[in-house]
Scaffold this motif. Sequence first.
Motif, PDB file in Angstrom:
ATOM      1  N   ILE A 273       0.838  -1.203   0.000  1.00  0.00           N
ATOM      2  CA  ILE A 273       0.000   0.000   0.000  1.00  0.00           C
ATOM      3  C   ILE A 273       0.870   1.249   0.000  1.00  0.00           C
ATOM      4  O   ILE A 273       0.615   2.205  -0.747  1.00  0.00           O
ATOM      5  N   ARG A 274       1.914   1.260   0.818  1.00  0.00           N
ATOM      6  CA  ARG A 274       2.803   2.422   0.859  1.00  0.00           C
ATOM      7  C   ARG A 274       3.473   2.658  -0.489  1.00  0.00           C
ATOM      8  O   ARG A 274       3.530   3.781  -0.985  1.00  0.00           O
ATOM      9  N   GLU A 275       4.013   1.603  -1.064  1.00  0.00           N
ATOM     10  CA  GLU A 275       4.812   1.755  -2.275  1.00  0.00           C
ATOM     11  C   GLU A 275       3.954   2.030  -3.510  1.00  0.00           C
ATOM     12  O   GLU A 275       4.427   2.633  -4.468  1.00  0.00           O
ATOM     13  N   SER A 276       2.700   1.587  -3.483  1.00  0.00           N
ATOM     14  CA  SER A 276       1.822   1.801  -4.633  1.00  0.00           C
ATOM     15  C   SER A 276       1.057   3.122  -4.545  1.00  0.00           C
ATOM     16  O   SER A 276       0.594   3.646  -5.559  1.00  0.00           O
ATOM     17  N   GLY A 277       0.920   3.637  -3.330  1.00  0.00           N
ATOM     18  CA  GLY A 277       0.137   4.850  -3.134  1.00  0.00           C
ATOM     19  C   GLY A 277      -1.357   4.633  -3.194  1.00  0.00           C
ATOM     20  O   GLY A 277      -2.129   5.597  -3.234  1.00  0.00           O
ATOM     21  N   MET A 278      -1.784   3.370  -3.157  1.00  0.00           N
ATOM     22  CA  MET A 278      -3.214   3.081  -3.225  1.00  0.00           C
ATOM     23  C   MET A 278      -3.915   3.521  -1.941  1.00  0.00           C
ATOM     24  O   MET A 278      -3.281   3.646  -0.881  1.00  0.00           O
ATOM     25  N   PRO A 279      -5.225   3.781  -1.997  1.00  0.00           N
ATOM     26  CA  PRO A 279      -5.971   4.136  -0.787  1.00  0.00           C
ATOM     27  C   PRO A 279      -5.907   3.008   0.241  1.00  0.00           C
ATOM     28  O   PRO A 279      -5.806   1.823  -0.109  1.00  0.00           O
ATOM     29  N   ILE A 280      -5.962   3.379   1.506  1.00  0.00           N
ATOM     30  CA  ILE A 280      -5.933   2.382   2.579  1.00  0.00           C
ATOM     31  C   ILE A 280      -7.309   1.728   2.687  1.00  0.00           C
ATOM     32  O   ILE A 280      -8.311   2.421   2.911  1.00  0.00           O
ATOM     33  N   PRO A 281      -7.407   0.424   2.539  1.00  0.00           N
ATOM     34  CA  PRO A 281      -8.709  -0.248   2.614  1.00  0.00           C
ATOM     35  C   PRO A 281      -9.306  -0.169   4.014  1.00  0.00           C
ATOM     36  O   PRO A 281      -8.582  -0.207   5.015  1.00  0.00           O
ATOM     37  N   ARG A 282     -10.612  -0.064   4.073  1.00  0.00           N
ATOM     38  CA  ARG A 282     -11.292   0.024   5.365  1.00  0.00           C
ATOM     39  C   ARG A 282     -11.037  -1.211   6.223  1.00  0.00           C
ATOM     40  O   ARG A 282     -10.922  -1.115   7.453  1.00  0.00           O
ATOM     41  N   ASP A 283     -10.931  -2.380   5.601  1.00  0.00           N
ATOM     42  CA  ASP A 283     -10.740  -3.590   6.395  1.00  0.00           C
ATOM     43  C   ASP A 283      -9.388  -3.595   7.089  1.00  0.00           C
ATOM     44  O   ASP A 283      -9.221  -4.212   8.147  1.00  0.00           O
ATOM     45  N   LEU A 284      -8.414  -2.878   6.523  1.00  0.00           N
ATOM     46  CA  LEU A 284      -7.107  -2.809   7.166  1.00  0.00           C
ATOM     47  C   LEU A 284      -7.161  -1.902   8.391  1.00  0.00           C
ATOM     48  O   LEU A 284      -6.516  -2.168   9.410  1.00  0.00           O
ATOM     49  N   LEU A 285      -7.941  -0.846   8.305  1.00  0.00           N
ATOM     50  CA  LEU A 285      -8.142   0.004   9.478  1.00  0.00           C
ATOM     51  C   LEU A 285      -8.863  -0.768  10.579  1.00  0.00           C
ATOM     52  O   LEU A 285      -8.538  -0.634  11.766  1.00  0.00           O
ATOM     53  N   ARG A 286      -9.845  -1.569  10.185  1.00  0.00           N
ATOM     54  CA  ARG A 286     -10.538  -2.403  11.170  1.00  0.00           C
ATOM     55  C   ARG A 286      -9.572  -3.411  11.808  1.00  0.00           C
ATOM     56  O   ARG A 286      -9.592  -3.632  13.027  1.00  0.00           O
ATOM     57  N   LEU A 287      -8.706  -3.988  10.987  1.00  0.00           N
ATOM     58  CA  LEU A 287      -7.721  -4.927  11.502  1.00  0.00           C
ATOM     59  C   LEU A 287      -6.803  -4.255  12.519  1.00  0.00           C
ATOM     60  O   LEU A 287      -6.431  -4.852  13.543  1.00  0.00           O
ATOM     61  N   GLY A 288      -6.464  -2.998  12.253  1.00  0.00           N
ATOM     62  CA  GLY A 288      -5.625  -2.268  13.199  1.00  0.00           C
ATOM     63  C   GLY A 288      -6.284  -2.122  14.554  1.00  0.00           C
ATOM     64  O   GLY A 288      -5.641  -2.288  15.601  1.00  0.00           O
ATOM     65  N   ALA A 289      -7.590  -1.831  14.556  1.00  0.00           N
ATOM     66  CA  ALA A 289      -8.316  -1.714  15.825  1.00  0.00           C
ATOM     67  C   ALA A 289      -8.407  -3.058  16.531  1.00  0.00           C
ATOM     68  O   ALA A 289      -8.275  -3.143  17.759  1.00  0.00           O
ATOM     69  N   GLU A 290      -8.600  -4.127  15.761  1.00  0.00           N
ATOM     70  CA  GLU A 290      -8.664  -5.470  16.357  1.00  0.00           C
ATOM     71  C   GLU A 290      -7.325  -5.851  16.971  1.00  0.00           C
ATOM     72  O   GLU A 290      -7.273  -6.449  18.060  1.00  0.00           O
ATOM     73  N   LEU A 291      -6.256  -5.496  16.293  1.00  0.00           N
ATOM     74  CA  LEU A 291      -4.928  -5.815  16.811  1.00  0.00           C
ATOM     75  C   LEU A 291      -4.633  -5.027  18.087  1.00  0.00           C
ATOM     76  O   LEU A 291      -4.005  -5.550  19.019  1.00  0.00           O
ATOM     77  N   THR A 292      -5.113  -3.789  18.151  1.00  0.00           N
ATOM     78  CA  THR A 292      -4.958  -3.008  19.382  1.00  0.00           C
ATOM     79  C   THR A 292      -5.751  -3.637  20.523  1.00  0.00           C
ATOM     80  O   THR A 292      -5.279  -3.703  21.671  1.00  0.00           O
ATOM     81  N   ASP A 293      -6.957  -4.101  20.237  1.00  0.00           N
ATOM     82  CA  ASP A 293      -7.760  -4.783  21.255  1.00  0.00           C
ATOM     83  C   ASP A 293      -7.050  -6.043  21.735  1.00  0.00           C
ATOM     84  O   ASP A 293      -7.007  -6.340  22.934  1.00  0.00           O
ATOM     85  N   ALA A 294      -6.480  -6.788  20.798  1.00  0.00           N
ATOM     86  CA  ALA A 294      -5.730  -7.995  21.166  1.00  0.00           C
ATOM     87  C   ALA A 294      -4.534  -7.636  22.035  1.00  0.00           C
ATOM     88  O   ALA A 294      -4.237  -8.317  23.036  1.00  0.00           O
ATOM     89  N   ASN A 295      -3.846  -6.562  21.693  1.00  0.00           N
ATOM     90  CA  ASN A 295      -2.688  -6.152  22.471  1.00  0.00           C
ATOM     91  C   ASN A 295      -3.081  -5.720  23.869  1.00  0.00           C
ATOM     92  O   ASN A 295      -2.349  -5.967  24.841  1.00  0.00           O
ATOM     93  N   GLN A 296      -4.254  -5.091  23.993  1.00  0.00           N
ATOM     94  CA  GLN A 296      -4.739  -4.703  25.318  1.00  0.00           C
ATOM     95  C   GLN A 296      -4.806  -5.906  26.244  1.00  0.00           C
ATOM     96  O   GLN A 296      -4.434  -5.821  27.425  1.00  0.00           O
ATOM     97  N   ALA A 297      -5.285  -7.040  25.708  1.00  0.00           N
ATOM     98  CA  ALA A 297      -5.407  -8.247  26.523  1.00  0.00           C
ATOM     99  C   ALA A 297      -4.057  -8.903  26.774  1.00  0.00           C
ATOM    100  O   ALA A 297      -3.713  -9.249  27.907  1.00  0.00           O
ATOM    101  N   ILE A 298      -3.279  -9.086  25.714  1.00  0.00           N
ATOM    102  CA  ILE A 298      -2.004  -9.800  25.848  1.00  0.00           C
ATOM    103  C   ILE A 298      -1.015  -9.010  26.682  1.00  0.00           C
ATOM    104  O   ILE A 298      -0.299  -9.570  27.519  1.00  0.00           O
ATOM    105  N   PHE A 299      -0.981  -7.693  26.507  1.00  0.00           N
ATOM    106  CA  PHE A 299      -0.039  -6.853  27.246  1.00  0.00           C
ATOM    107  C   PHE A 299      -0.589  -6.372  28.587  1.00  0.00           C
ATOM    108  O   PHE A 299       0.118  -5.729  29.345  1.00  0.00           O
TER     109      PHE A 299
END
Length: 367
Positions: A273-299
């Motif tokens: 995505i960075r190298e192509s300059g394409m728009p950031i997909p919404r599902d990737l933003l959602r994945l980021g929030a899910e990963l933060t939620d996961a980190n909240q529990a694990i950390f």
Amino acid sequence: MNNLAVERCEVSETTATSPSKHDSLLRGLVIPACPLALTAERQLNEQRQRALIRYYAEAGAGGLAICVHTTQFEVRDPAIGLYQPLLEVVADELNQLEATSGRSFYRVAGVCGLTSQALAEAQSAADLGYDAALLNLGGLKGQSVEELLNHCRTIASTIPIFGFYLQEACGGRPLPFEFWKGLCELPELVGIKIACFNRYQTLDVLRAVAASGRDDIALYTGNDDNIVADLLTPYRFEIDGRLVELQITGGLLGQWAVWTRRAVELLNRCRVIRESGMPIPRDLLRLGAELTDANQAIFDATHGFQGCVPGIHYVLVRQGLLEGNWLLDPDAGLSPGQAGEIERICHGYAHLSDDNFVRGRLDDWLV
């Protein structure tokens, strides 16, 4: 301001067929912060330690960091005496993996303490062929910026250095813009791990790198609470009448000590995505929030990160990579309710895990 040319400091992929380690570091690697594998008697479990290293390598990690916070700072205790043995086990296993796979792995050794201790640790790492020392300055809380920089210069005389902004909850200290500006003047600085879990402090580091004019400092997220956004955001600063754009290209993370196969997939996707300059997909933003939620529990963010290392171990035990959740401190363990939180995210975000990948290869790694 819009009429100014933008100077991009992200280094593109080299055209060489065998890029140097530093070229690979600049482009961005997954570097897990390696946990410590122990027996029930709290002795080094070398079989499981090597299995972890093989897991990270086969998952696609481009490097490994050992004797860092995730490894447990107590490995340095003379009564425990695991700092040197761990450096040796990791170096030996990576040597074997490089010989059999043809790949190279970036090797990072955690270095901390007062200058005499840090220098001895750095020398041990250099003697074993480590590529860089990750400098933890948390133990130097009373020292001035210039004293901190002198400390860094001394270590850099022995081995290339990786700057490290460790969050205060895990033993770090505030490091102002002036420190990062001075650190960027050291030619031996090869990278910076930004792990302050703080957007303002993250920008201090990036602004200092932009002001330095250097394009050879690898920028890595250690902000386990903000991984996806860090990897996707273009950071732009006006410096002396020109625009400088920086990119965090990789991660040196405790969160990536688990589910590493998925971390590699995530980093590769962000790079495209960075190298192509394409728009950031919404599902990737959602994945980021899910990963933060996961980190909240694990950390264990709920309890000020007290259960961070036990939380990482819990996931690895759950996958069969570790035999038990044993830490060097017998009184350390999961916080109240933390196991339930981790189970919640394991069931709710099954797509974040690489359980099937581990299950199909675990026996081979344990040989």
